[in-house]
Structure formats: structure tokens, C-alpha cells
Design a protein around this motif. Sequence first.
Motif, PDB file in Angstrom:
ATOM      1  N   LEU A  30       0.826  -1.204   0.000  1.00 44.03           N
ATOM      2  CA  LEU A  30       0.000   0.000   0.000  1.00 44.03           C
ATOM      3  C   LEU A  30       0.861   1.254   0.000  1.00 44.03           C
ATOM      4  O   LEU A  30       0.545   2.221  -0.692  1.00 44.03           O
ATOM      5  N   VAL A  31       1.929   1.238   0.766  1.00 43.84           N
ATOM      6  CA  VAL A  31       2.807   2.408   0.842  1.00 43.84           C
ATOM      7  C   VAL A  31       3.384   2.748  -0.534  1.00 43.84           C
ATOM      8  O   VAL A  31       3.536   3.918  -0.883  1.00 43.84           O
ATOM      9  N   LYS A  32       3.656   1.732  -1.328  1.00 39.03           N
ATOM     10  CA  LYS A  32       4.173   1.961  -2.690  1.00 39.03           C
ATOM     11  C   LYS A  32       3.157   2.669  -3.580  1.00 39.03           C
ATOM     12  O   LYS A  32       3.521   3.330  -4.543  1.00 39.03           O
ATOM     13  N   SER A  33       1.876   2.520  -3.257  1.00 36.12           N
ATOM     14  CA  SER A  33       0.817   3.029  -4.140  1.00 36.12           C
ATOM     15  C   SER A  33       0.669   4.538  -4.115  1.00 36.12           C
ATOM     16  O   SER A  33       0.075   5.117  -5.012  1.00 36.12           O
ATOM     17  N   GLY A  34       1.177   5.185  -3.097  1.00 36.95           N
ATOM     18  CA  GLY A  34       1.044   6.630  -3.003  1.00 36.95           C
ATOM     19  C   GLY A  34      -0.278   7.038  -2.383  1.00 36.95           C
ATOM     20  O   GLY A  34      -1.058   6.205  -1.911  1.00 36.95           O
ATOM     21  N   TYR A  35      -0.539   8.331  -2.397  1.00 34.04           N
ATOM     22  CA  TYR A  35      -1.707   8.888  -1.722  1.00 34.04           C
ATOM     23  C   TYR A  35      -3.031   8.525  -2.393  1.00 34.04           C
ATOM     24  O   TYR A  35      -4.075   8.646  -1.785  1.00 34.04           O
ATOM     25  N   GLN A  36      -2.996   8.073  -3.642  1.00 32.54           N
ATOM     26  CA  GLN A  36      -4.229   7.684  -4.321  1.00 32.54           C
ATOM     27  C   GLN A  36      -4.689   6.295  -3.897  1.00 32.54           C
ATOM     28  O   GLN A  36      -5.834   5.929  -4.102  1.00 32.54           O
ATOM     29  N   GLY A  37      -3.790   5.503  -3.308  1.00 36.72           N
ATOM     30  CA  GLY A  37      -4.153   4.163  -2.880  1.00 36.72           C
ATOM     31  C   GLY A  37      -4.129   3.172  -4.030  1.00 36.72           C
ATOM     32  O   GLY A  37      -3.655   3.478  -5.132  1.00 36.72           O
ATOM     33  N   ILE A  38      -4.672   1.999  -3.758  1.00 35.85           N
ATOM     34  CA  ILE A  38      -4.661   0.918  -4.744  1.00 35.85           C
ATOM     35  C   ILE A  38      -5.936   0.094  -4.568  1.00 35.85           C
ATOM     36  O   ILE A  38      -6.396  -0.098  -3.440  1.00 35.85           O
ATOM     37  N   PRO A  39      -6.506  -0.375  -5.659  1.00 36.54           N
ATOM     38  CA  PRO A  39      -7.683  -1.237  -5.530  1.00 36.54           C
ATOM     39  C   PRO A  39      -7.347  -2.518  -4.759  1.00 36.54           C
ATOM     40  O   PRO A  39      -6.281  -3.108  -4.943  1.00 36.54           O
ATOM     41  N   VAL A  40      -8.268  -2.939  -3.925  1.00 35.24           N
ATOM     42  CA  VAL A  40      -8.083  -4.152  -3.129  1.00 35.24           C
ATOM     43  C   VAL A  40      -7.784  -5.346  -4.039  1.00 35.24           C
ATOM     44  O   VAL A  40      -6.933  -6.177  -3.721  1.00 35.24           O
ATOM     45  N   GLY A  41      -8.452  -5.417  -5.176  1.00 37.36           N
ATOM     46  CA  GLY A  41      -8.233  -6.523  -6.109  1.00 37.36           C
ATOM     47  C   GLY A  41      -6.797  -6.619  -6.597  1.00 37.36           C
ATOM     48  O   GLY A  41      -6.274  -7.716  -6.791  1.00 37.36           O
ATOM     49  N   GLU A  42      -6.159  -5.474  -6.793  1.00 36.89           N
ATOM     50  CA  GLU A  42      -4.758  -5.481  -7.223  1.00 36.89           C
ATOM     51  C   GLU A  42      -3.853  -6.020  -6.131  1.00 36.89           C
ATOM     52  O   GLU A  42      -2.914  -6.766  -6.398  1.00 36.89           O
ATOM     53  N   LEU A  66      -3.865   2.785  10.300  1.00 34.58           N
ATOM     54  CA  LEU A  66      -2.808   2.800   9.293  1.00 34.58           C
ATOM     55  C   LEU A  66      -3.327   2.834   7.860  1.00 34.58           C
ATOM     56  O   LEU A  66      -2.581   3.175   6.940  1.00 34.58           O
ATOM     57  N   VAL A  67      -4.593   2.473   7.674  1.00 30.34           N
ATOM     58  CA  VAL A  67      -5.185   2.388   6.337  1.00 30.34           C
ATOM     59  C   VAL A  67      -6.610   2.925   6.393  1.00 30.34           C
ATOM     60  O   VAL A  67      -7.307   2.757   7.389  1.00 30.34           O
ATOM     61  N   LYS A  68      -7.015   3.579   5.311  1.00 34.36           N
ATOM     62  CA  LYS A  68      -8.411   3.964   5.109  1.00 34.36           C
ATOM     63  C   LYS A  68      -8.845   3.379   3.785  1.00 34.36           C
ATOM     64  O   LYS A  68      -8.015   3.083   2.924  1.00 34.36           O
ATOM     65  N   GLN A  69     -10.146   3.230   3.634  1.00 40.21           N
ATOM     66  CA  GLN A  69     -10.689   2.740   2.364  1.00 40.21           C
ATOM     67  C   GLN A  69     -11.711   3.732   1.834  1.00 40.21           C
ATOM     68  O   GLN A  69     -12.358   4.437   2.606  1.00 40.21           O
ATOM     69  N   HIS A  70     -11.811   3.782   0.501  1.00 40.77           N
ATOM     70  CA  HIS A  70     -12.888   4.531  -0.136  1.00 40.77           C
ATOM     71  C   HIS A  70     -13.272   3.795  -1.421  1.00 40.77           C
ATOM     72  O   HIS A  70     -12.495   3.022  -1.963  1.00 40.77           O
ATOM     73  N   ARG A  71     -14.470   4.053  -1.822  1.00 40.42           N
ATOM     74  CA  ARG A  71     -15.014   3.375  -2.997  1.00 40.42           C
ATOM     75  C   ARG A  71     -15.157   4.379  -4.135  1.00 40.42           C
ATOM     76  O   ARG A  71     -15.604   5.498  -3.941  1.00 40.42           O
ATOM     77  N   GLU A  72     -14.768   3.945  -5.321  1.00 36.94           N
ATOM     78  CA  GLU A  72     -14.995   4.706  -6.549  1.00 36.94           C
ATOM     79  C   GLU A  72     -15.770   3.782  -7.470  1.00 36.94           C
ATOM     80  O   GLU A  72     -15.196   2.860  -8.047  1.00 36.94           O
ATOM     81  N   GLY A  73     -17.073   3.998  -7.539  1.00 40.10           N
ATOM     82  CA  GLY A  73     -17.937   3.096  -8.304  1.00 40.10           C
ATOM     83  C   GLY A  73     -17.952   1.738  -7.636  1.00 40.10           C
ATOM     84  O   GLY A  73     -18.289   1.611  -6.479  1.00 40.10           O
TER      85      GLY A  73
END
Length: 103
Positions: A30-42, A66-73
Motif C-alpha cells: 500500500l505504501v508503494k501506491s502513493g496517496y491515491q491508494g490501490i484497488p483491493v483486487g490489485e 494505518l489504512v483507510k478505504q474509499h469506494r470509486e464506483g
Amino acid sequence: MTGARMDLEFAAKAMKELGHPTRLAIFKRLVKSGYQGIPVGEVQEELSIPGSTLSHHISSLISAGLVKQHREGRVLFCVPQYEVLQEVIDFLQAECCSAQKCG
């Protein structure tokens, strides 16, 4: 805990959750993904973690702040909370060498 001085209990919880090898691997990704985050599926695909297991570990990281989640569609993203990570690091370094005499 962001913005306030981290207390012992909060720091211990964060370090406990990061102390599990699977959760640490997830958080490192997750840290590698940056501030935009990464889809759980990835994350699931890249780390080859079964969905239910991944969900359990992500929930633990969320509960530690340490982690937050948000949904896009239909896509659920995990976003690392860099500020909290930095607070844990700062907590560990806060009294570095404070018991030694200077000079």
C-alpha cells in the motif's frame, strides 16, 4: 491520532498490526501506491492472498489507523495513512539518546 501526540497504546496497536508478516506485506504494498491508494483486487492479485484473508488483515490495519478505504464506483481502494506511519516513527525516535549525557 493524526495531529495529536501519539500515545503508548496507539503506537503499540499500530506496531502489533504491522508485526504480522502478511499485514506487513500488505502495508508495504500500500505504501508503494502513493496517496491515491490501490484497488483491493490489485493487492489480492499481486500478493496472492485469498479475499477473505485479505479482508481480515486490511480490517486490522484500518482498526490501527494505518489504512483507510474509499469506494470509486464498484472499486474499493485502500489508502495508506502516511501521517499515522510517520507518527509511529516519531514516537519511536522521540526520546532517542535522551538518557545519555551529552558531550
